[in-house]
Write a protein that holds these residues in place. Sequence first.
Motif, mmCIF file in Angstrom:
data_model
loop_
_atom_site.group_PDB
_atom_site.id
_atom_site.type_symbol
_atom_site.label_atom_id
_atom_site.label_comp_id
_atom_site.label_asym_id
_atom_site.label_seq_id
_atom_site.Cartn_x
_atom_site.Cartn_y
_atom_site.Cartn_z
ATOM 1 N N GLY A 73 0.813 -1.218 0.000
ATOM 2 C CA GLY A 73 0.000 0.000 0.000
ATOM 3 C C GLY A 73 0.840 1.259 0.000
ATOM 4 O O GLY A 73 0.446 2.278 0.556
ATOM 5 N N THR A 74 1.996 1.191 -0.639
ATOM 6 C CA THR A 74 2.898 2.349 -0.679
ATOM 7 C C THR A 74 3.278 2.676 -2.110
ATOM 8 O O THR A 74 3.164 1.852 -3.007
ATOM 9 N N GLY A 75 3.764 3.877 -2.307
ATOM 10 C CA GLY A 75 4.215 4.322 -3.620
ATOM 11 C C GLY A 75 3.239 5.298 -4.238
ATOM 12 O O GLY A 75 2.265 5.717 -3.603
ATOM 13 N N ASP A 76 3.507 5.661 -5.469
ATOM 14 C CA ASP A 76 2.672 6.606 -6.197
ATOM 15 C C ASP A 76 2.061 5.912 -7.402
ATOM 16 O O ASP A 76 2.764 5.294 -8.201
ATOM 17 N N MET A 77 0.727 6.037 -7.523
ATOM 18 C CA MET A 77 0.064 5.479 -8.699
ATOM 19 C C MET A 77 0.271 6.383 -9.906
ATOM 20 O O MET A 77 0.387 5.914 -11.024
ATOM 21 N N TYR A 78 0.282 7.688 -9.667
ATOM 22 C CA TYR A 78 0.409 8.652 -10.748
ATOM 23 C C TYR A 78 1.315 9.791 -10.296
ATOM 24 O O TYR A 78 1.524 9.988 -9.099
ATOM 25 N N ALA A 79 1.801 10.549 -11.238
ATOM 26 C CA ALA A 79 2.698 11.664 -10.917
ATOM 27 C C ALA A 79 1.925 12.962 -10.707
ATOM 28 O O ALA A 79 2.510 14.018 -10.700
ATOM 29 N N TYR A 80 0.635 12.895 -10.571
ATOM 30 C CA TYR A 80 -0.166 14.074 -10.279
ATOM 31 C C TYR A 80 -1.264 13.680 -9.302
ATOM 32 O O TYR A 80 -1.618 12.512 -9.205
ATOM 33 N N PHE A 81 -1.777 14.652 -8.618
ATOM 34 C CA PHE A 81 -2.760 14.354 -7.593
ATOM 35 C C PHE A 81 -3.884 15.381 -7.626
ATOM 36 O O PHE A 81 -3.645 16.555 -7.848
ATOM 37 N N THR A 82 -5.075 14.918 -7.407
ATOM 38 C CA THR A 82 -6.215 15.793 -7.173
ATOM 39 C C THR A 82 -6.911 15.263 -5.931
ATOM 40 O O THR A 82 -6.783 14.084 -5.582
ATOM 41 N N TYR A 83 -7.600 16.134 -5.270
ATOM 42 C CA TYR A 83 -8.291 15.741 -4.052
ATOM 43 C C TYR A 83 -9.750 16.132 -4.169
ATOM 44 O O TYR A 83 -10.072 17.194 -4.700
ATOM 45 N N GLY A 84 -10.605 15.271 -3.677
ATOM 46 C CA GLY A 84 -12.021 15.588 -3.759
ATOM 47 C C GLY A 84 -12.833 14.802 -2.761
ATOM 48 O O GLY A 84 -12.363 13.834 -2.156
ATOM 49 N N VAL A 85 -14.050 15.250 -2.601
ATOM 50 C CA VAL A 85 -14.993 14.585 -1.716
ATOM 51 C C VAL A 85 -16.391 14.776 -2.283
ATOM 52 O O VAL A 85 -16.668 15.781 -2.934
ATOM 53 N N ALA A 86 -17.238 13.786 -2.064
ATOM 54 C CA ALA A 86 -18.627 13.886 -2.501
ATOM 55 C C ALA A 86 -19.527 13.356 -1.396
ATOM 56 O O ALA A 86 -19.174 12.390 -0.708
#
Length: 123
Positions: free
Chosen positions: A61-74
């Motif tokens: 459960g470690t590392g980066d899936m992508y080189a960019y990040f967005t954050y959100g909630v619904a």
Amino acid sequence: GMAVLDACEKIVERLAPIRAKLGPDATWEQVVNAAYFDRVSLFAEGFYKTPVCADYDWAAGTGDMYAYFTYGVAAAEVELHTLTGEWSCRRADVLMDVGAPLNPAIDLGQVEGAFMQGMGLYT
């Protein structure tokens, strides 16, 4: 953003001979008009491959899936008929931080579409 840059660089490269022929004082409109009549494509497709993708250890459960990040909630308020299982979404609030968008309308469509896809997938 980088895919857009890639597409723009392709168009600029195609327009370079026309710009050279017209001279440094030619306006953008003159260059594009000349390109159109010379049948130079004014369309380009861009692509960008992130430098690090799927550098993720699923077991740990470690590392980066992508080189960019967005954050959100619904959050959604739903009404459920407990006998039939029918439901209706009475209200939904979605908050997303996408940074500095190139086109806010596209980002809005992506966020709304993602919410609707998730609502359809999990209901």
